[in-house]
Design an enzyme around this catalytic site. Structure first.
Site, PDB file in Angstrom:
ATOM      1  N   LYS A  69       0.804  -1.228   0.000  1.00 37.99           N
ATOM      2  CA  LYS A  69       0.000   0.000   0.000  1.00 37.99           C
ATOM      3  C   LYS A  69       0.841   1.286   0.000  1.00 37.99           C
ATOM      4  O   LYS A  69       0.457   2.273  -0.619  1.00 37.99           O
ATOM      5  CB  LYS A  69      -0.964   0.004   1.189  1.00 37.99           C
ATOM      6  CG  LYS A  69      -2.064  -1.051   1.055  1.00 37.99           C
ATOM      7  CD  LYS A  69      -3.065  -0.945   2.180  1.00 37.99           C
ATOM      8  CE  LYS A  69      -4.084  -2.065   2.072  1.00 37.99           C
ATOM      9  NZ  LYS A  69      -5.156  -1.939   3.049  1.00 37.99           N
ATOM     10  N   ASP A 106     -10.143   2.434   2.509  1.00 43.80           N
ATOM     11  CA  ASP A 106     -10.262   1.629   3.732  1.00 43.80           C
ATOM     12  C   ASP A 106     -11.052   2.354   4.825  1.00 43.80           C
ATOM     13  O   ASP A 106     -11.925   1.769   5.470  1.00 43.80           O
ATOM     14  CB  ASP A 106      -8.865   1.285   4.285  1.00 43.80           C
ATOM     15  CG  ASP A 106      -8.168   0.216   3.452  1.00 43.80           C
ATOM     16  OD1 ASP A 106      -8.864  -0.583   2.806  1.00 43.80           O
ATOM     17  OD2 ASP A 106      -6.925   0.196   3.462  1.00 43.80           O
TER      18      ASP A 106
END
Ligand code: ATR
Length: 282
Positions: A69, A106
C-alpha cells in the site's frame, strides 16, 4: 462478438486468500458491468514492474493490499486527499489521460460498515489498537466523525504517539481529543470506565494472539470491532466475548464496503452491498 471486458485485479503478497474477486464479480453482475477481476501475486521487488505492465497493457484499475500500500502511494501520479492523509493507497485507477490516481477507501469502508451496524463514533470514546498501516488508513475518517476521545495504543508507544501527533496536526477540523500511548498506559485512561468502541488493527491475529491490554479497557457495554476477519471468530473477537462484550464484529463488512468505494471510483456506479452482507463469502 462482444468487446473484451475491462480488466481489474487485486495485487498483494500473498494473495490466494483474497475475497476481493468474488466481491467485485458480484457487484459487476448486479450492476450489469462488463468487467474481469483477477488476483495478482507480486513480491515487493516485482511490484512496480507488474503494475506498470498491467496498466500499459490496458488494465483499468487495481486494488492494492499488503504489503504494497505504501509503494502504491509512491507510484501513483496523483493522490486523493484521503490517500495522502493515510500515506497508503488501496485503489489505483487509470485516468483518461493515462496517469494513475491513487485512492484509499479503507477508512470510508470502515465508516460505512460501522454505520450499517449502527455503531456510533460521534461522541464516543474510541480506542484503536495498533499503529501500523491499517491504523493509518482509518484514523482520518474516525477523527472526522468527532469522537469524544480517540486513543491509539501500540506495543511501540512512540509509533502511536507519532501517529496521533500526525493526525492531530493534519486534521485541524477534528473535534476529538487525540492521544497516543503504549498498552500499559491505558490503565490510567479507563478510570472513568471502559472505552465505548475498541477497534483492533494490529497484525497479531495472524498469530492467534491479541495485544496485552490492562483490565478495564473493555466492558460488556463496549463494542469491539476487529479489522481482521476469518472463517470463524477472530482471536480478538473471542477475547472480547470472554470479557463480557455483547457486540463484537469482524472486518468482512469493512472489506465489502471498501470494495464498493473502489468500484464506485472505477465505474461511477455505487453497488448495493446489502446482498453481499447477507451472503456467506467462501
Ligand atoms: P501494517 O502496515 O500491515 O499494519 P505494520 O506496520 O507492521 O503492518 O503494523 C503492524 C501492527 O501490529 C503494529 O501496530 C505492530 O506493533 P509495533 O508498531 O509495536 O510493531 C503490531 N504488532 C505486530 N506484531 C506484534 C506483536 N508481536 N505484539 C504486539 N504488537 C504487534
Amino acid at each position: 462478438m462482444s468487446a473484451p471486458p475491462d480488466r481489474y485485479a487485486v495485487i498483494g503478497h500473498p494473495i490466494a486468500h483474497s475475497r476481493s474477486p468474488r466481491i467485485h464479480a458480484a457487484f459487476a453482475a448486479a450492476a450489469g458491468q462488463h468487467l474481469a477481476y483477477d488476483r495478482i501475486d507480486a513480491a515487493p521487488e516485482a511490484f512496480e514492474g507488474i503494475v506498470r505492465d498491467f496498466f500499459d497493457s490496458g488494465g483499468c484499475g487495481l486494488n492494492v493490499t499488503l504489503p504494497h500500500k505504501e509503494a502504491a502511494a509512491r507510484l501513483a501520479d496523483r493522490l486523493t486527499g484521503r490517500a495522502r492523509l493515510a500515506g497508503a493507497v488501496n485503489t489505483l485507477a487509470r485516468q483518461p489521460d493515462g496517469t494513475l490516481l491513487g485512492d484509499n477507501t479503507d477508512g470510508a469502508g470502515l465508516m460505512a460498515d460501522l454505520a450499517r451496524l449502527g455503531i456510533a463514533v460521534r461522541g464516543a470514546r474510541v480506542l484503536v489498537l495498533g499503529a501500523g498501516g491499517a491504523t493509518r488508513g482509518i484514523l482520518g475518517p474516525l477523527f472526522e466523525a468527532q469522537p469524544a476521545q480517540l486513543v491509539v495504543a501500540n506495543r511501540t508507544a512512540a509509533r502511536a504517539q507519532a501517529l496521533a501527533a500526525d493526525f492531530g496536526a493534519t486534521a485541524p477540523a477534528v473535534g476529538g481529543i487525540v492521544h497516543g500511548c503504549g498498552y500499559d498506559a491505558l490503565a490510567s485512561l479507563v478510570a472513568a470506565g471502559p472505552f465505548d468502541l475498541v477497534i483492533h488493527a494490529t497484525s497479531l491475529g495472524l498469530q492467534g494472539e491479541v495485544p496485552p491490554l490492562p483490565q478495564g479497557v473493555i466492558g460488556s457495554a463496549s463494542v469491539a470491532y476487529d479489522l481482521g476477519y476469518g472463517a470463524g471468530d477472530t482471536p480478538f473477537v473471542r477475547w472480547a466475548r470472554a470479557r463480557g462484550v455483547i457486540r463484537a464484529e469482524q472486518g468482512l463488512g469493512m472489506l465489502i464496503e471498501q470494495a464498493a468505494e473502489s468500484f464506485f471510483l472505477w465505474r461511477g456506479v455505487r453497488p448495493d452491498t446489502a446482498p453481499l452482507h447477507r451472503t456467506e463469502l467462501p
